[in-house]
Scaffold this motif. Sequence first.
Motif, PDB file in Angstrom:
ATOM      1  N   GLY A   6     -16.660  43.437  18.324  1.00 19.74           N
ATOM      2  CA  GLY A   6     -16.154  44.319  17.274  1.00 19.74           C
ATOM      3  C   GLY A   6     -14.649  44.296  17.140  1.00 19.74           C
ATOM      4  N   ALA A   7     -13.989  43.379  17.824  1.00 20.16           N
ATOM      5  CA  ALA A   7     -12.520  43.299  17.758  1.00 20.16           C
ATOM      6  C   ALA A   7     -12.141  41.888  17.309  1.00 20.16           C
ATOM      7  N   THR A   8     -12.285  41.635  16.012  1.00 23.54           N
ATOM      8  CA  THR A   8     -12.052  40.298  15.471  1.00 23.54           C
ATOM      9  C   THR A   8     -10.621  39.843  15.694  1.00 23.54           C
ATOM     10  N   TRP A   9      -9.680  40.787  15.628  1.00 23.11           N
ATOM     11  CA  TRP A   9      -8.263  40.440  15.712  1.00 23.11           C
ATOM     12  C   TRP A   9      -7.717  40.497  17.150  1.00 23.11           C
ATOM     13  N   ALA A  10      -8.586  40.813  18.110  1.00 25.81           N
ATOM     14  CA  ALA A  10      -8.117  40.930  19.495  1.00 25.81           C
ATOM     15  C   ALA A  10      -7.510  39.637  20.030  1.00 25.81           C
ATOM     16  N   PRO A  11      -8.148  38.460  19.850  1.00 26.60           N
ATOM     17  CA  PRO A  11      -7.526  37.227  20.367  1.00 26.60           C
ATOM     18  C   PRO A  11      -6.128  36.975  19.805  1.00 26.60           C
ATOM     19  N   LEU A  12      -5.949  37.219  18.497  1.00 22.58           N
ATOM     20  CA  LEU A  12      -4.621  37.036  17.903  1.00 22.58           C
ATOM     21  C   LEU A  12      -3.632  38.044  18.476  1.00 22.58           C
ATOM     22  N   HIS A  13      -4.083  39.261  18.693  1.00 24.15           N
ATOM     23  CA  HIS A  13      -3.237  40.297  19.303  1.00 24.15           C
ATOM     24  C   HIS A  13      -2.749  39.845  20.678  1.00 24.15           C
ATOM     25  N   TRP A  14      -3.661  39.295  21.479  1.00 23.70           N
ATOM     26  CA  TRP A  14      -3.280  38.828  22.820  1.00 23.70           C
ATOM     27  C   TRP A  14      -2.320  37.641  22.742  1.00 23.70           C
ATOM     28  N   LEU A  15      -2.620  36.684  21.864  1.00 21.90           N
ATOM     29  CA  LEU A  15      -1.761  35.503  21.752  1.00 21.90           C
ATOM     30  C   LEU A  15      -0.346  35.885  21.319  1.00 21.90           C
ATOM     31  N   LEU A  16      -0.245  36.787  20.349  1.00 24.31           N
ATOM     32  CA  LEU A  16       1.075  37.229  19.904  1.00 24.31           C
ATOM     33  C   LEU A  16       1.813  37.964  21.020  1.00 24.31           C
ATOM     34  N   GLY A  17       1.083  38.767  21.778  1.00 27.22           N
ATOM     35  CA  GLY A  17       1.712  39.493  22.878  1.00 27.22           C
ATOM     36  C   GLY A  17       2.270  38.559  23.935  1.00 27.22           C
ATOM     37  N   PHE A  18       1.475  37.562  24.340  1.00 27.84           N
ATOM     38  CA  PHE A  18       1.956  36.618  25.344  1.00 27.84           C
ATOM     39  C   PHE A  18       3.079  35.751  24.786  1.00 27.84           C
ATOM     40  N   ALA A  19       3.012  35.428  23.489  1.00 24.05           N
ATOM     41  CA  ALA A  19       4.105  34.670  22.874  1.00 24.05           C
ATOM     42  C   ALA A  19       5.403  35.457  22.922  1.00 24.05           C
ATOM     43  N   SER A  20       5.336  36.767  22.679  1.00 25.36           N
ATOM     44  CA  SER A  20       6.541  37.593  22.749  1.00 25.36           C
ATOM     45  C   SER A  20       7.098  37.616  24.170  1.00 25.36           C
ATOM     46  N   TYR A  21       6.213  37.683  25.166  1.00 22.66           N
ATOM     47  CA  TYR A  21       6.666  37.625  26.560  1.00 22.66           C
ATOM     48  C   TYR A  21       7.415  36.321  26.828  1.00 22.66           C
ATOM     49  N   GLY A  22       6.820  35.201  26.394  1.00 23.57           N
ATOM     50  CA  GLY A  22       7.459  33.910  26.636  1.00 23.57           C
ATOM     51  C   GLY A  22       8.780  33.764  25.922  1.00 23.57           C
ATOM     52  N   LEU A  23       8.860  34.236  24.683  1.00 22.70           N
ATOM     53  CA  LEU A  23      10.102  34.114  23.908  1.00 22.70           C
ATOM     54  C   LEU A  23      11.208  34.973  24.491  1.00 22.70           C
ATOM     55  N   PHE A  24      10.880  36.187  24.906  1.00 22.14           N
ATOM     56  CA  PHE A  24      11.903  37.025  25.537  1.00 22.14           C
ATOM     57  C   PHE A  24      12.291  36.478  26.911  1.00 22.14           C
ATOM     58  N   GLY A  25      11.326  35.849  27.613  1.00 25.47           N
ATOM     59  CA  GLY A  25      11.674  35.176  28.863  1.00 25.47           C
ATOM     60  C   GLY A  25      12.647  34.036  28.621  1.00 25.47           C
ATOM     61  N   ALA A  26      12.414  33.263  27.545  1.00 24.50           N
ATOM     62  CA  ALA A  26      13.350  32.194  27.188  1.00 24.50           C
ATOM     63  C   ALA A  26      14.706  32.762  26.796  1.00 24.50           C
ATOM     64  N   ALA A  27      14.700  33.914  26.109  1.00 25.36           N
ATOM     65  CA  ALA A  27      15.971  34.557  25.747  1.00 25.36           C
ATOM     66  C   ALA A  27      16.742  34.962  27.000  1.00 25.36           C
ATOM     67  N   LEU A  28      16.036  35.486  27.999  1.00 19.77           N
ATOM     68  CA  LEU A  28      16.700  35.859  29.255  1.00 19.77           C
ATOM     69  C   LEU A  28      17.273  34.630  29.951  1.00 19.77           C
ATOM     70  N   LEU A  29      16.519  33.535  29.946  1.00 16.02           N
ATOM     71  CA  LEU A  29      17.020  32.296  30.548  1.00 16.02           C
ATOM     72  C   LEU A  29      18.310  31.855  29.873  1.00 16.02           C
ATOM     73  N   HIS A  30      18.341  31.869  28.545  1.00 13.63           N
ATOM     74  CA  HIS A  30      19.540  31.467  27.827  1.00 13.63           C
ATOM     75  C   HIS A  30      20.681  32.464  28.021  1.00 13.63           C
ATOM     76  N   ALA A  31      20.342  33.733  28.209  1.00 14.12           N
ATOM     77  CA  ALA A  31      21.381  34.722  28.481  1.00 14.12           C
ATOM     78  C   ALA A  31      22.063  34.435  29.817  1.00 14.12           C
ATOM     79  N   VAL A  32      21.263  34.029  30.811  1.00 13.33           N
ATOM     80  CA  VAL A  32      21.841  33.654  32.108  1.00 13.33           C
ATOM     81  C   VAL A  32      22.761  32.451  31.945  1.00 13.33           C
ATOM     82  N   LEU A  33      22.305  31.440  31.189  1.00  7.50           N
ATOM     83  CA  LEU A  33      23.141  30.266  30.941  1.00  7.50           C
ATOM     84  C   LEU A  33      24.406  30.641  30.175  1.00  7.50           C
ATOM     85  N   TRP A  34      24.249  31.532  29.230  1.00  2.00           N
ATOM     86  CA  TRP A  34      25.372  32.009  28.411  1.00  2.00           C
ATOM     87  C   TRP A  34      26.438  32.659  29.278  1.00  2.00           C
TER      88      TRP A  34
END
Length: 288
Positions: free
Chosen positions: A131-159
């Motif tokens: 009954g949760a058709t959009w749940a997989p997309l919700h999870w994928l977007l959530g993990f993508a946000s984690y990865g992108l902010f992790g990459a932002a932190l990595l670049h902040a350290v380099l910066w």
Amino acid sequence: MILSPALPSQPALWPSVLAILAYFFAAAWPGRPQGGLVRRERPIWAALLVGWLAQAVAIVLDTVIIQDGAMGARFGFGSALSITSWLVVAVYAFESRRLGLPGVRRVLAVLAALTVALGWLFPGQVQSVQGATWAPLHWLLGFASYGLFGAALLHAVLWRHAEQQLRAPPSASGTLPLRARQGGQALGMPLLRLEALTLQFVWAGFVMLSLTLLLGFWFTTPWRWDHKSVFSVLSWVVFATLLVGRVRFGWRGRLAIRWLVAGSALLLLAYVGSRFVLEVILHRGSTT
């Protein structure tokens, strides 16, 4: 006993072990650039590639569940951290040909190995998608946000590292630091480029987080203001404030990085923190 992991996924054992060994090899190998050709770093890149691919296999085996002919998903704080580190390693590998930074490589490889182990030891619970058709997309977007902010932190350290190099005082002989003599180049690219990359990842992560919250709010019935929701919204507010401050007031340097770290910490507490408490401390599952 607090640290009581769920039953680990046996199919993911050997990919996890291979990824851990490869990452630790990449962290331990003392590669050094030689005349612009990184001969001694070739084993490092081979190890990182093997570790990255093996981690991908382990993530799939740990998170994709097939029950009664239907595909489901299993997530926990360990798998969330493993997916995040997997994405950050991909970003680092894509850009580090120009940046080098063996210290960052070692730390990142060790962290990736640890998250692989956590992902195998604490795979989490099966998440209901009925009954949760959009749940997989919700999870994928959530993990993508984690990865992108992790990459932002990595670049902040380099910066910050590049900024400190450029601001280093002259040596006793009066010679300017090497980076300062390279016309503003730091870590293989202009300092402003590093800053721009950091903010680009923040923008991308903010879009993914916004879509994640929108889908969760729109398709979750009833909406619950639990710890995960509260910390997610708080992190969204912090990131929105950072971006508004950047556009409207020109925030940069330490101030921008502090806001980035604060938002990332809140986002980490939102899912990883709440799942850690549920799975490890309270020994409770959740289908949300």
